[in-house]
Design a protein around this motif. Structure first.
Motif, PDB file in Angstrom:
ATOM      1  N   GLU A 118       0.827  -1.203   0.000  1.00 50.15           N
ATOM      2  CA  GLU A 118       0.000   0.000   0.000  1.00 50.15           C
ATOM      3  C   GLU A 118       0.863   1.255   0.000  1.00 50.15           C
ATOM      4  O   GLU A 118       0.500   2.276  -0.579  1.00 50.15           O
ATOM      5  N   PHE A 119       2.019   1.171   0.637  1.00 51.16           N
ATOM      6  CA  PHE A 119       2.869   2.348   0.793  1.00 51.16           C
ATOM      7  C   PHE A 119       4.158   2.291  -0.023  1.00 51.16           C
ATOM      8  O   PHE A 119       4.753   3.321  -0.315  1.00 51.16           O
ATOM      9  N   LEU A 120       4.604   1.084  -0.361  1.00 50.36           N
ATOM     10  CA  LEU A 120       5.916   0.917  -0.976  1.00 50.36           C
ATOM     11  C   LEU A 120       5.825   0.033  -2.210  1.00 50.36           C
ATOM     12  O   LEU A 120       4.949  -0.820  -2.308  1.00 50.36           O
ATOM     13  N   GLU A 121       6.756   0.235  -3.144  1.00 49.85           N
ATOM     14  CA  GLU A 121       6.777  -0.593  -4.347  1.00 49.85           C
ATOM     15  C   GLU A 121       8.212  -0.794  -4.818  1.00 49.85           C
ATOM     16  O   GLU A 121       9.058   0.091  -4.666  1.00 49.85           O
ATOM     17  N   PRO A 122       8.504  -1.977  -5.386  1.00 50.18           N
ATOM     18  CA  PRO A 122       9.845  -2.227  -5.909  1.00 50.18           C
ATOM     19  C   PRO A 122      10.030  -1.572  -7.270  1.00 50.18           C
ATOM     20  O   PRO A 122       9.087  -1.472  -8.058  1.00 50.18           O
ATOM     21  N   VAL A 123      11.240  -1.135  -7.527  1.00 48.04           N
ATOM     22  CA  VAL A 123      11.600  -0.553  -8.819  1.00 48.04           C
ATOM     23  C   VAL A 123      12.902  -1.203  -9.273  1.00 48.04           C
ATOM     24  O   VAL A 123      13.898  -1.183  -8.541  1.00 48.04           O
ATOM     25  N   VAL A 124      12.895  -1.806 -10.449  1.00 51.65           N
ATOM     26  CA  VAL A 124      14.133  -2.321 -11.035  1.00 51.65           C
ATOM     27  C   VAL A 124      14.780  -1.167 -11.787  1.00 51.65           C
ATOM     28  O   VAL A 124      14.176  -0.593 -12.697  1.00 51.65           O
ATOM     29  N   ALA A 125      15.988  -0.816 -11.382  1.00 52.10           N
ATOM     30  CA  ALA A 125      16.640   0.386 -11.918  1.00 52.10           C
ATOM     31  C   ALA A 125      17.254   0.093 -13.283  1.00 52.10           C
ATOM     32  O   ALA A 125      18.432  -0.258 -13.395  1.00 52.10           O
ATOM     33  N   GLN A 126      16.455   0.269 -14.318  1.00 51.08           N
ATOM     34  CA  GLN A 126      16.930   0.017 -15.679  1.00 51.08           C
ATOM     35  C   GLN A 126      17.199   1.304 -16.454  1.00 51.08           C
ATOM     36  O   GLN A 126      17.787   1.262 -17.529  1.00 51.08           O
ATOM     37  N   HIS A 180       5.292 -10.171  -8.716  1.00 50.05           N
ATOM     38  CA  HIS A 180       4.349  -9.728  -9.745  1.00 50.05           C
ATOM     39  C   HIS A 180       4.761  -8.369 -10.305  1.00 50.05           C
ATOM     40  O   HIS A 180       4.671  -8.132 -11.520  1.00 50.05           O
ATOM     41  N   GLN A 181       5.243  -7.484  -9.433  1.00 46.60           N
ATOM     42  CA  GLN A 181       5.649  -6.156  -9.891  1.00 46.60           C
ATOM     43  C   GLN A 181       6.986  -6.196 -10.627  1.00 46.60           C
ATOM     44  O   GLN A 181       7.167  -5.506 -11.638  1.00 46.60           O
ATOM     45  N   VAL A 182       7.918  -7.012 -10.146  1.00 51.73           N
ATOM     46  CA  VAL A 182       9.231  -7.107 -10.791  1.00 51.73           C
ATOM     47  C   VAL A 182       9.116  -7.738 -12.178  1.00 51.73           C
ATOM     48  O   VAL A 182       9.836  -7.357 -13.114  1.00 51.73           O
ATOM     49  N   GLU A 183       8.199  -8.679 -12.330  1.00 50.21           N
ATOM     50  CA  GLU A 183       8.052  -9.368 -13.614  1.00 50.21           C
ATOM     51  C   GLU A 183       7.510  -8.470 -14.718  1.00 50.21           C
ATOM     52  O   GLU A 183       7.521  -8.847 -15.891  1.00 50.21           O
ATOM     53  N   LYS A 184       7.064  -7.275 -14.358  1.00 43.97           N
ATOM     54  CA  LYS A 184       6.617  -6.315 -15.367  1.00 43.97           C
ATOM     55  C   LYS A 184       7.797  -5.714 -16.124  1.00 43.97           C
ATOM     56  O   LYS A 184       7.632  -5.160 -17.213  1.00 43.97           O
ATOM     57  N   TYR A 185       8.988  -5.824 -15.527  1.00 46.27           N
ATOM     58  CA  TYR A 185      10.185  -5.275 -16.165  1.00 46.27           C
ATOM     59  C   TYR A 185      10.767  -6.309 -17.131  1.00 46.27           C
ATOM     60  O   TYR A 185      10.748  -7.506 -16.843  1.00 46.27           O
ATOM     61  N   ALA A 188      15.326  -8.417  -4.760  1.00 46.47           N
ATOM     62  CA  ALA A 188      16.477  -9.090  -5.362  1.00 46.47           C
ATOM     63  C   ALA A 188      16.134 -10.541  -5.687  1.00 46.47           C
ATOM     64  O   ALA A 188      16.485 -11.054  -6.760  1.00 46.47           O
ATOM     65  N   ALA A 189      15.426 -11.207  -4.769  1.00 50.17           N
ATOM     66  CA  ALA A 189      15.033 -12.603  -5.000  1.00 50.17           C
ATOM     67  C   ALA A 189      14.101 -12.710  -6.203  1.00 50.17           C
ATOM     68  O   ALA A 189      14.224 -13.636  -7.018  1.00 50.17           O
ATOM     69  N   ALA A 190      13.177 -11.764  -6.312  1.00 57.88           N
ATOM     70  CA  ALA A 190      12.257 -11.763  -7.452  1.00 57.88           C
ATOM     71  C   ALA A 190      13.018 -11.580  -8.758  1.00 57.88           C
ATOM     72  O   ALA A 190      12.697 -12.211  -9.780  1.00 57.88           O
ATOM     73  N   LEU A 191      14.046 -10.734  -8.724  1.00 58.60           N
ATOM     74  CA  LEU A 191      14.861 -10.511  -9.918  1.00 58.60           C
ATOM     75  C   LEU A 191      15.672 -11.766 -10.257  1.00 58.60           C
ATOM     76  O   LEU A 191      15.851 -12.102 -11.437  1.00 58.60           O
ATOM     77  N   VAL A 192      16.150 -12.455  -9.227  1.00 60.94           N
ATOM     78  CA  VAL A 192      16.861 -13.721  -9.432  1.00 60.94           C
ATOM     79  C   VAL A 192      15.965 -14.715 -10.166  1.00 60.94           C
ATOM     80  O   VAL A 192      16.360 -15.332 -11.166  1.00 60.94           O
ATOM     81  N   MET A 193      14.746 -14.867  -9.671  1.00 64.67           N
ATOM     82  CA  MET A 193      13.828 -15.843 -10.273  1.00 64.67           C
ATOM     83  C   MET A 193      13.350 -15.392 -11.645  1.00 64.67           C
ATOM     84  O   MET A 193      13.156 -16.213 -12.545  1.00 64.67           O
ATOM     85  N   HIS A 194      13.183 -14.087 -11.815  1.00 66.47           N
ATOM     86  CA  HIS A 194      12.753 -13.544 -13.100  1.00 66.47           C
ATOM     87  C   HIS A 194      13.780 -13.843 -14.191  1.00 66.47           C
ATOM     88  O   HIS A 194      13.429 -14.033 -15.361  1.00 66.47           O
TER      89      HIS A 194
END
Length: 279
Positions: free
Chosen positions: A47-55, A271-276, A200-206
């Motif tokens: 609700e307050f925070l979201e991950p951002v992959v810095a591309q 779910h949010q990281v996989e959008k990148y 980071a874990a989500a990015l690993v799996m992605h």
């Protein structure tokens, strides 16, 4: 805070005061209280925070600036830079992640995933601490470069490490403006580090990376067990920016012990990281 959680905490607190906090029942109730808190934070984190992959160049710069604030200005692990950006040789083959505070747009923390692709690209742990890894079968040199990575440079700005009780401690200590952040939001901030590890874990799996390493303080590894993140220690504690040890984890180990409430949090971040797009 959710009123039902407040009521439960009040009841648990009263019972603990009757039976004694150090009694078996008191300790069990304390564990239940922590679990309820964890479920609340998992539910409201997004609700307050979201991950951002810095591309983009801008988001990578934000990551480097946070690192400078923490590693150069505050901890003094690295020398100050004129451009206020903390970078090193590993950033050329790294993927930074950030946590963004939705209400203000400010970044609440960063972490990077070092991802070698060719033989002469080493993980930081390989370049500086390879002799500290004594687990023969989990040595990163046993695996293809594309199958290994290292989580490093986790940094949370001082502003997002202060609690409501510290609001009057003064600007020099990175005080949070009480008019900017709500009480519920402040309760999420101690879990920013968990959100960064999950990002980071989500990015690993992605990106289908099989083996992950990290150098960290043993007390941080122990605190991660609270949510069920069970890192495997693969070597002794050494003196490297303080007392740290090499740890290993993979997606199977991560999911095997993760508490149900935090599995939901990880799924939301995934779910949010996989959008990148994959790098």
């Amino acid at each position: 805070m959710d009123q039902s959680l407040v009521a439960n905490k009040t009841i648990i607190g009263r019972v603990k005061s009757i039976v004694g906090r150090d009694s078996k029942l008191g300790k069990a109730l304390g564990g239940l209280e922590k679990l309820q808190e964890a479920k609340f934070i998992s539910k409201h984190f997004s609700e307050f925070l979201e991950p951002v992959v810095a591309q983009s160049e801008n988001t990578r710069t934000e990551s480097f600036n946070i690192r400078h604030k923490v590693y150069c200005e505050e901890l003094e692990f690295e020398p100050l830079k004129n451009n206020c950006l903390e970078t090193d040789e590993f950033d050329k083959f790294s993927s930074p992640c950030l946590i963004r505070h939705k209400g203000s747009g400010h970044y609440a923390g960063t972490v990077r995933l070092v991802r070698p692709q060719i033989e002469n690209q080493l993980l930081p742990i390989e370049k500086y601490c390879i002799n500290s890894i004594t687990h023969e079968t989990l040595n990163p040199r046993n695996f293809a470069r594309k199958d290994i990575c290292e989580i490093s440079r986790l940094a949370v700005p001082l502003e997002f490490r202060k609690r409501q009780m510290d609001r009057f401690s003064g600007a020099a200590t990175g005080v949070i403006n009480e008019h900017t952040y709500s009480e519920n939001e402040l309760r999420c901030f101690p879990f920013i580090a968990i959100g960064l590890y999950f990002s980071a874990a989500a990015l690993v799996m992605h990106n289908n990376i099989k083996h992950t390493y990290v150098m960290m303080e043993p007390r941080l590894a122990r605190s991660m067990r609270f949510v069920g993140i069970q890192f495997e220690q693969v070597g002794p504690v050494i003196d490297y920016h303080g007392r740290r040890a090499p740890y290993y984890i993979n997606p199977s180990l991560l999911y095997a012990n993760l508490r149900p409430s935090f599995k939901i949090m990880l799924k939301n971040i995934q779910h949010q990281v996989e959008k990148y797009p994959r790098d």
